[in-house]
Design a protein around this motif. Structure first.
Motif, mmCIF file in Angstrom:
data_model
loop_
_atom_site.group_PDB
_atom_site.id
_atom_site.type_symbol
_atom_site.label_atom_id
_atom_site.label_comp_id
_atom_site.label_asym_id
_atom_site.label_seq_id
_atom_site.Cartn_x
_atom_site.Cartn_y
_atom_site.Cartn_z
ATOM 1 N N VAL A 1 0.843 -1.199 0.000
ATOM 2 C CA VAL A 1 0.000 0.000 0.000
ATOM 3 C C VAL A 1 0.882 1.255 0.000
ATOM 4 O O VAL A 1 0.639 2.214 -0.745
ATOM 5 N N THR A 2 1.942 1.236 0.798
ATOM 6 C CA THR A 2 2.846 2.395 0.861
ATOM 7 C C THR A 2 3.613 2.555 -0.457
ATOM 8 O O THR A 2 3.781 3.663 -0.973
ATOM 9 N N HIS A 3 4.056 1.427 -0.970
ATOM 10 C CA HIS A 3 4.778 1.380 -2.242
ATOM 11 C C HIS A 3 3.900 1.990 -3.360
ATOM 12 O O HIS A 3 4.339 2.874 -4.102
ATOM 13 N N MET B 1 1.486 6.500 -6.841
ATOM 14 C CA MET B 1 0.362 7.417 -7.081
ATOM 15 C C MET B 1 0.747 8.875 -6.797
ATOM 16 O O MET B 1 0.095 9.793 -7.292
ATOM 17 N N ASN B 2 1.803 9.098 -6.017
ATOM 18 C CA ASN B 2 2.307 10.467 -5.867
ATOM 19 C C ASN B 2 2.593 11.058 -7.250
ATOM 20 O O ASN B 2 2.270 12.209 -7.537
ATOM 21 N N GLY B 3 3.220 10.254 -8.093
ATOM 22 C CA GLY B 3 3.555 10.740 -9.437
ATOM 23 C C GLY B 3 2.331 10.749 -10.342
ATOM 24 O O GLY B 3 2.065 11.723 -11.046
ATOM 25 N N ALA C 1 12.423 6.714 -7.505
ATOM 26 C CA ALA C 1 13.080 7.685 -6.618
ATOM 27 C C ALA C 1 12.887 7.306 -5.152
ATOM 28 O O ALA C 1 13.827 7.362 -4.356
ATOM 29 N N ALA C 2 11.663 6.882 -4.800
ATOM 30 C CA ALA C 2 11.395 6.535 -3.402
ATOM 31 C C ALA C 2 12.224 5.320 -2.991
ATOM 32 O O ALA C 2 12.894 5.337 -1.951
ATOM 33 N N LEU C 3 12.217 4.275 -3.840
ATOM 34 C CA LEU C 3 12.947 3.054 -3.467
ATOM 35 C C LEU C 3 14.449 3.292 -3.467
ATOM 36 O O LEU C 3 15.180 2.755 -2.629
ATOM 37 N N ARG C 4 14.906 4.123 -4.395
ATOM 38 C CA ARG C 4 16.334 4.443 -4.424
ATOM 39 C C ARG C 4 16.762 5.049 -3.091
ATOM 40 O O ARG C 4 17.764 4.664 -2.509
HETATM 41 C C1 MEV Z 1 5.745 9.119 0.534
HETATM 42 O O1 MEV Z 1 4.772 10.023 0.059
HETATM 43 C C2 MEV Z 1 5.864 7.940 -0.387
HETATM 44 C C3 MEV Z 1 6.792 6.845 0.100
HETATM 45 O O2 MEV Z 1 6.384 6.379 1.404
HETATM 46 C C4 MEV Z 1 6.699 5.723 -0.902
HETATM 47 C C5 MEV Z 1 7.412 4.448 -0.497
HETATM 48 O O3 MEV Z 1 7.599 4.195 0.714
HETATM 49 O O4 MEV Z 1 7.753 3.694 -1.422
HETATM 50 C C6 MEV Z 1 8.205 7.311 0.248
#
Ligand code: MEV
Length: 440
Positions: free
Chosen positions: A277-279, A284-286, A380-383
């Motif tokens: 869900v966080t991933h 979805m941010n992008g 970018a987040a996973l990096r």
């Molecule tokens: C934050 O808006 C999004 C992240 O939590 C995504 C992720 O953890 O992959 C950084």
């Protein structure tokens, strides 16, 4: 009505009256003034915004940013993004530049079919559907020709009609599941209009179709509406390069080690819903930022995406990572039911600008760019997560937001930024430092 906070006819008040009423009952007077601070200077523009919705007492601005250097299928885009989360545009830009040097993003629309449902109850036996459906299809299609002609000329229209029976709702519950092509429009209005006309024709069919027995003539249409579940309106975006090229500038991380850890992070999100869900939120941010910038419906996209992520019964990551023969491949598959014509894409002046910035893409092209933005954001987040941790990159923007909350001057911003460079930023620490500056 004894409670003064309750009101009849709020929508009939003028905007000034609505603001007064709201301020009198819910706000302090200075907050009431805040409502008008964001009014557009241009009256025509304000009128356009007011007409989007009822009871608009204020405009609510969000940053309209641009992430340059997105190469998708060999074409370079500056991607417009509307989002309040401070690190998103910076992260998308960094990922776009990283992949620009490695061949860019590739994207492919796998299918672009949208769906609608006509829900009804019917007194006939389920086994009669196969015999009755062909003539019923011909009839509803013929009766709604005037509604579909223009869409057909644009390459869209009604594709397929299936007649489903769902006895788990009730023994007499059926639905027509209709698939549509909607060319470059999102198609919600088109689909709903056609479905409602189908509903009317279905009622007529039950009354006068000579093939029906008397006990097959009871038919009640319950509702007609598009489905936001769009598992056949799907795009795939991917990046790939030899692992030896997966160096992270300034991080001093070994490319093989980085790729291995990165794939690990994606695999965790494939299997663990808490991480997935966080991933996917990061993806979805992008995606949402481009959805908003281009005047598309982010609630529809969100609903469809999460249903898609759970399509095999478990909620999973939308992206996948493969390492084969020393090649790194990272890909994202998701449903994106978009439009580049009609609706808000046309009405919102900045959505129009966003589409210009993108070079007036077709809906298919926009699906590819949006998926690339989601993949970039995920990359970018996973990096960050598997190297430095996420907070380091967030600190710079976090600091600027804290400074804004203290109405910091330009000089205070510079001094505070220097002071906290490379350090963990806390609200408390920044306040103490600012107070020190202001007392000096
Ligand atoms: C934050 O808006 C999004 C992240 O939590 C995504 C992720 O953890 O992959 C950084």
């Amino acid at each position: 009505m004894t409670d003064p906070k309750r009101i009849n006819g709020f929508s009939r008040l003028t905007k000034a009256e609505q603001r007064h009423w709201l301020t009198d009952h819910f706000l302090r007077p200075e907050q009431g003034e805040e409502l008008s601070r964001f009014d557009a200077q241009d009256e025509t523009l304000q009128g356009v915004i007011d007409n989007f919705s009822e009871n608009t007492v204020a405009n609510f601005p969000l940053p309209f940013g641009v992430a340059p250097n997105f190469v998708v299928n060999g074409k370079t885009y500056a991607v417009p993004m509307v989002i309040e989360e401070s690190s998103v545009v910076a992260a998308a830009s960094a990922a776009a530049k990283y992949w620009m040097a490695r061949g860019g993003f590739r994207a492919e629309v796998i299918a672009a079919e949208k769906l609608g449902q006509l829900h009804f109850r019917w007194s006939g036996h389920p086994s009669r559907r196969a015999a009755l459906l062909p003539a019923l299809c011909t009839r509803v299609r013929a009766q709604t020709k005037a509604l579909t002609e223009r869409m057909e000329a644009r390459g869209g229209g009604v594709r397929n009609i299936t007649w489903k029976h769902l006895p788990e709702v009730s023994e007499d519950y059926y639905q027509l599941l209709v698939s549509f092509g909607t060319a470059d429009s999102m198609g919600a209005n088109f689909i709903n209009t056609v479905l409602e006309a189908y509903g009317q024709e279905l009622r007529n069919w039950a009354l006068d179709c000579p093939d029906l027995a008397e006990d097959e003539r009871n038919l009640e249409v319950i509702m007609a509406i598009l489905s936001n579940n769009t598992p056949n309106c799907v795009v795939k975006a991917w990046v790939e390069c030899p692992i030896s090229e997966m160096a992270i500038p300034k991080a001093g991380v070994d490319p093989h080690d980085f790729s291995r850890r990165f794939k690990y992070a994606v695999d965790i999100a494939r299997e663990d819903p808490y991480r997935a869900v966080t991933h996917n939120k990061g993806i979805m941010n992008g995606v949402d930022a481009v959805v908003l910038a281009t005047g598309n419906d982010f609630r529809a996209i969100e609903a469809a995406t999460h249903a898609f992520a759970a399509r095999d019964g478990q909620y999973r990551s939308l992206s996948q990572c493969r390492i084969d023969n020393d090649m790194f491949r990272f890909e994202l598959t998701l449903p994106l039911a978009l439009g580049t014509v009609g609706g808000l894409t046309k009405l919102h002046p900045l959505a129009n600008v966003a589409l210009d910035v993108l070079g007036r893409p077709s809906a298919h092209e926009l699906m590819g760019v949006m998926a690339a933005a989601g993949l970039a954001q995920n990359f970018a987040a996973l990096r960050s997560l598997v190297t430095t941790g996420i907070q380091k990159g967030h600190m710079k923007m976090h600091l600027q937001n804290i400074l804004s909350s203290f109405n910091a001057t330009a000089t205070e911003r510079t001094l505070t930024t220097e002071r906290f460079s490379g350090e963990t930023v806390s609200h408390h620490g920044v306040r103490a430092f600012l107070e020190g500056l202001r007392e000096a």
